[in-house]
Design a protein around this motif. Structure first.
Motif, PDB file in Angstrom:
ATOM      1  N   GLY A  61       0.780  -1.232   0.000  1.00  0.00           N
ATOM      2  CA  GLY A  61       0.000   0.000   0.000  1.00  0.00           C
ATOM      3  C   GLY A  61       0.810   1.280   0.000  1.00  0.00           C
ATOM      4  O   GLY A  61       0.238   2.370  -0.045  1.00  0.00           O
ATOM      5  N   PHE A  62       2.135   1.191   0.073  1.00  0.00           N
ATOM      6  CA  PHE A  62       2.974   2.387   0.165  1.00  0.00           C
ATOM      7  C   PHE A  62       3.922   2.471  -1.025  1.00  0.00           C
ATOM      8  O   PHE A  62       4.510   1.465  -1.446  1.00  0.00           O
ATOM      9  N   SER A  63       4.111   3.675  -1.530  1.00  0.00           N
ATOM     10  CA  SER A  63       5.102   3.909  -2.580  1.00  0.00           C
ATOM     11  C   SER A  63       6.475   4.066  -1.934  1.00  0.00           C
ATOM     12  O   SER A  63       6.579   4.320  -0.728  1.00  0.00           O
ATOM     13  N   PRO A  64       7.553   3.940  -2.703  1.00  0.00           N
ATOM     14  CA  PRO A  64       8.896   4.158  -2.147  1.00  0.00           C
ATOM     15  C   PRO A  64       9.044   5.534  -1.511  1.00  0.00           C
ATOM     16  O   PRO A  64       9.709   5.678  -0.477  1.00  0.00           O
ATOM     17  N   GLU A  65       8.419   6.540  -2.111  1.00  0.00           N
ATOM     18  CA  GLU A  65       8.502   7.900  -1.566  1.00  0.00           C
ATOM     19  C   GLU A  65       7.803   7.982  -0.208  1.00  0.00           C
ATOM     20  O   GLU A  65       8.302   8.624   0.724  1.00  0.00           O
ATOM     21  N   GLU A  66       6.659   7.341  -0.108  1.00  0.00           N
ATOM     22  CA  GLU A  66       5.919   7.348   1.160  1.00  0.00           C
ATOM     23  C   GLU A  66       6.700   6.612   2.243  1.00  0.00           C
ATOM     24  O   GLU A  66       6.751   7.057   3.398  1.00  0.00           O
TER      25      GLU A  66
END
Length: 402
Positions: A39-44
């Protein structure tokens, strides 16, 4: 020596408060960890790590368990066509179990004395985390400041400000929890029995300008190709389906169910890929499984989903049900054709070498090849015997009463 505590950290207000409180007021050496289930992007993830360290965490770990989540949970939910109360693909509830597993295993790995989470006392997640921690590491103490101190949002924000940490903790009107197997949405409407979520509450909007067609290929119950393109990475396959169905705003609904703690709860969700995949898989099964295979698999699939939802993943019977589900999929191979339309999809049909409609015994409503008219007459007489006896006795007793 300070005690080590591993905090399940999401970067939200509750867990941000917990880092400060446990390190500065309680004197713990705080290690934060986030278990990513897709559910999370690398940026997040990078932003969450930076926040944890700024709050005072000694160390932060990002635990990517997306593929493990698929292998140990999602594939069985597809095999079982799991929809809680016939509606909800148990997106968040299934995630939490595997997040709890990852956190407690990390805590054991680094030799932590304690483990902590930010769940409140009014939901299912507290049970999912606590139960998993207790079973796998009974020697490790569980700390839950948000639950035990019955904290308000205002108190936590003021506490962080007084301890030199400020951030944008503006309360969003809707809480969004996104993962590989769908997104849950909570808001003021989900707290009422007579309301539903407005269009703007959903994370994706309907942007498709024309109908589309999608094909999904399955081998022994698992998706292996999307629109004819082979994709061996099952996580990538699900993400590909999600990207294709997202413009049609599919898989929206409201789940109303019984919580582990005994109260009714409502949550909105958007799960385009899960709903399309489960729908396609179930249709393929109707063509390739026998009547009794379908019947018993439906029973066990329902139980599997209920146990998973209610934090019983570590119950040994779950492994037994998984073995049955795997066995049931040996002929669930073929292509499913789906038409995509705004807010809905249509299951067109299937192509499979194991299609039980491809039978030399006859075509339904058209022609019989495996029996004669006289066979059917005799069969029907025998089939009706039990009912004939019952009604004969009833009629005789009714006449005697007169």
């Amino acid at each position: 020596m300070k005690k080590k505590v591993v905090l399940a950290f999401s970067g939200g207000l509750d867990t941000s408060f917990a880092v400060k409180y446990l390190s500065e007021d309680c004197g713990y050496e705080v290690y934060t960890a986030i278990a990513n289930t897709g559910g999370f992007s690398p940026e997040e993830l990078k932003s969450i790590e930076e926040r944890a360290l700024a709050l005072g965490a000694v160390e932060h770990a990002t635990l990517d368990i997306t593929h493990e989540y698929y292998e140990k949970s999602i594939r069985y939910m597809i095999f079982g066509n799991v929809l809680r109360n016939g509606t909800y693909p148990i997106s968040v509830s299934s995630e939490r179990i595997f997040q709890a597993l990852a956190i407690i295993n990390y805590a054991k790995k680094i030799g932590a004395h304690c483990v902590a989470h930010g769940s409140t006392g009014a939901g299912n997640d507290q049970v999912r985390f606590d139960l998993t921690f207790q079973i796998l590491a009974p020697e490790i103490e569980i700390i839950t400041p948000t639950r035990d101190m019955n904290l308000t949002r205002e108190y936590e924000i003021e506490y962080l400000k007084n301890h030199g940490y400020t951030a944008d903790f503006k309360k969003l009107e809707y809480s969004i929890n996104k993962g590989l197997w769908g997104t849950s949405i909570g808001g003021k409407e989900t707290l009422k029995s007579n309301q539903t979520l407005p269009e703007e509450a959903y994370p994706t909007q309907m942007t498709a300008t024309e109908d589309g067609r999608l094909t999904l290929d399955f081998e022994q119950g698992e998706i292996v190709a999307v629109n004819g393109e082979r994709i061996d990475d099952k996580v990538k396959a699900i993400q590909t389906v999600e990207k294709l169905v997202e413009p049609y705003a599919l898989g929206r609904d409201m789940h109303i169910g019984d919580t582990i703690i005994g109260i009714k709860g409502r949550v909105g969700f958007e799960a385009g890929a899960p709903m399309v995949i489960i729908g396609a898989h179930k249709m393929l099964e109707k063509h390739t499984l026998t009547k009794w295979q379908q019947y018993w698999k439906d029973q066990l699939g329902t139980w599997y989903g209920m146990f998973l939802h209610e934090a019983q993943y570590l119950e040994p019977v779950m492994r037994d049900i998984e073995a049955f589900l795997v066995s049931s999929q040996r002929n669930v191979t073929g292509r499913v054709i789906i038409d995509l339309k705004p807010y809905r999809f249509v299951l067109v049909g299937v192509e499979s070498q194991f299609d039980l409609m491809k039978s030399a015994f006859g075509e339904y409503g058209e022609q019989s090849r495996g029996w004669s008219p006289d066979d059917v007459k005799g069969f029907t007489r025998i089939l009706g015997n039990q009912m004939k006896i019952y009604h004969n006795i009833q009629e005789a007793n009714n006449k005697s009463d007169l």
